[in-house]
Design an enzyme around this catalytic site. Structure first.
Site, PDB file in Angstrom:
ATOM      1  N   HIS A   1       1.953  -2.711   4.752  1.00  0.00           N
ATOM      2  CA  HIS A   1       0.842  -3.074   5.611  1.00  0.00           C
ATOM      3  C   HIS A   1       0.721  -4.599   5.707  1.00  0.00           C
ATOM      4  O   HIS A   1       0.816  -5.294   4.700  1.00  0.00           O
ATOM      5  CB  HIS A   1      -0.443  -2.487   5.028  1.00  0.00           C
ATOM      6  CG  HIS A   1      -1.621  -2.542   5.935  1.00  0.00           C
ATOM      7  ND1 HIS A   1      -1.852  -1.600   6.921  1.00  0.00           N
ATOM      8  CD2 HIS A   1      -2.645  -3.429   6.028  1.00  0.00           C
ATOM      9  CE1 HIS A   1      -2.967  -1.896   7.555  1.00  0.00           C
ATOM     10  NE2 HIS A   1      -3.466  -3.008   7.033  1.00  0.00           N
TER      11      HIS A   1
ATOM     12  N   ASP B   1       3.632   1.588   4.055  1.00  0.00           N
ATOM     13  CA  ASP B   1       2.242   1.142   4.186  1.00  0.00           C
ATOM     14  C   ASP B   1       1.382   1.830   3.124  1.00  0.00           C
ATOM     15  O   ASP B   1       1.244   3.057   3.117  1.00  0.00           O
ATOM     16  CB  ASP B   1       1.735   1.490   5.592  1.00  0.00           C
ATOM     17  CG  ASP B   1       0.445   0.797   5.957  1.00  0.00           C
ATOM     18  OD1 ASP B   1      -0.409   0.612   5.061  1.00  0.00           O
ATOM     19  OD2 ASP B   1       0.271   0.444   7.144  1.00  0.00           O
TER      20      ASP B   1
END
Length: 231
Positions: free
Chosen positions: A200, A169
């Site tokens: 993400h 992420d």
């Protein structure tokens, strides 16, 4: 009925929410907490999928104080930048208050039954905050940002909480992920699943961010979690 109007707890205003109803008596209700892109087609599709699974699903317009009805596409760069601007002006505490009002409204609609929340991105962070600050029955957060800064609230999490963490992420670095695990791995109410190599937004309903295999796995885990804790 595809919309619901909800009053704020302090009576200062009203906001709309997208509503998806199952074809039969709801097994429970789920509040779907938006990303920074508003209650767009992807979030509405999440609600529709939950309704097909037997839940009454509702997505409140949390940006209503800033810009009611905003719907943005994360794959369009100007819209992405506009979403970041809205996020910078968003009052998260008021957002949780609006989520709590939504929980109360849908709980009344289903006759006092159980209510869960599931959130994505900004909504993943708000799902954690909702677990700590409300009486919601079960919470799920997908790739919430800044959870390491909210660990001081972990002792207030009294109902089951499931967190999905993207291993790569770009908004939640390795140090932050390690802090989340260190703070929550031994929490009796918290379950964390990691998705190595995923970024993400991997469970977005569509678009360039979606990673099909990881999204399906995370959504299966969410479905099992709700089936256990909202029964």
């Amino acid at each position: 009925m595809t919309s619901l109007t909800i009053d704020t707890p302090d009576g200062s205003g009203r906001f709309d929410a997208y509503l998806a109803q199952p074809g039969e008596t709801p097994r429970a209700a789920v509040v779907v907490i938006q990303e920074i892109f508003g209650v767009n087609a992807g979030i509405r599709a999440k609600c529709d999928a939950l309704a097909r699974a037997g839940y009454l699903a509702v997505a409140p317009d949390l940006f209503w104080r800033l810009e009611p009805g905003v719907q943005l596409d994360p794959d369009v760069e100007p819209e992405f930048q506009r979403a970041l601007g809205l996020m910078g002006r968003f009052d998260q505490a008021l957002g949780v208050a609006d989520i709590e009002a939504t929980i109360r409204a849908v709980r009344a609609l289903i006759g006092g039954g159980k209510v869960g929340v599931v959130g994505y991105c900004l909504g993943g962070r708000l799902a954690y905050m909702t677990a700590a600050r409300t009486d919601v029955d079960a919470s799920v957060g997908y790739y919430g940002v800044g959870l390491e800064g909210l660990l001081g609230e972990k002792h207030a999490v009294a109902k089951p909480l499931l967190l999905h963490i993207a291993g790569e992420d770009h908004f939640v670095g390795k140090d932050a992920q390690a802090a989340i695990h260190a703070g929550l791995d031994d929490h009796p109410r918290v379950t964390i699943h990691d998705y190595p190599g995923e970024d993400h937004g991997f469970a977005a309903q569509g678009g360039r961010r979606r990673s099909e295999e990881a999204a399906r796995l995370a959504d299966e885990r969410t479905a099992d979690f709700f089936a256990r804790h909202l029964a």
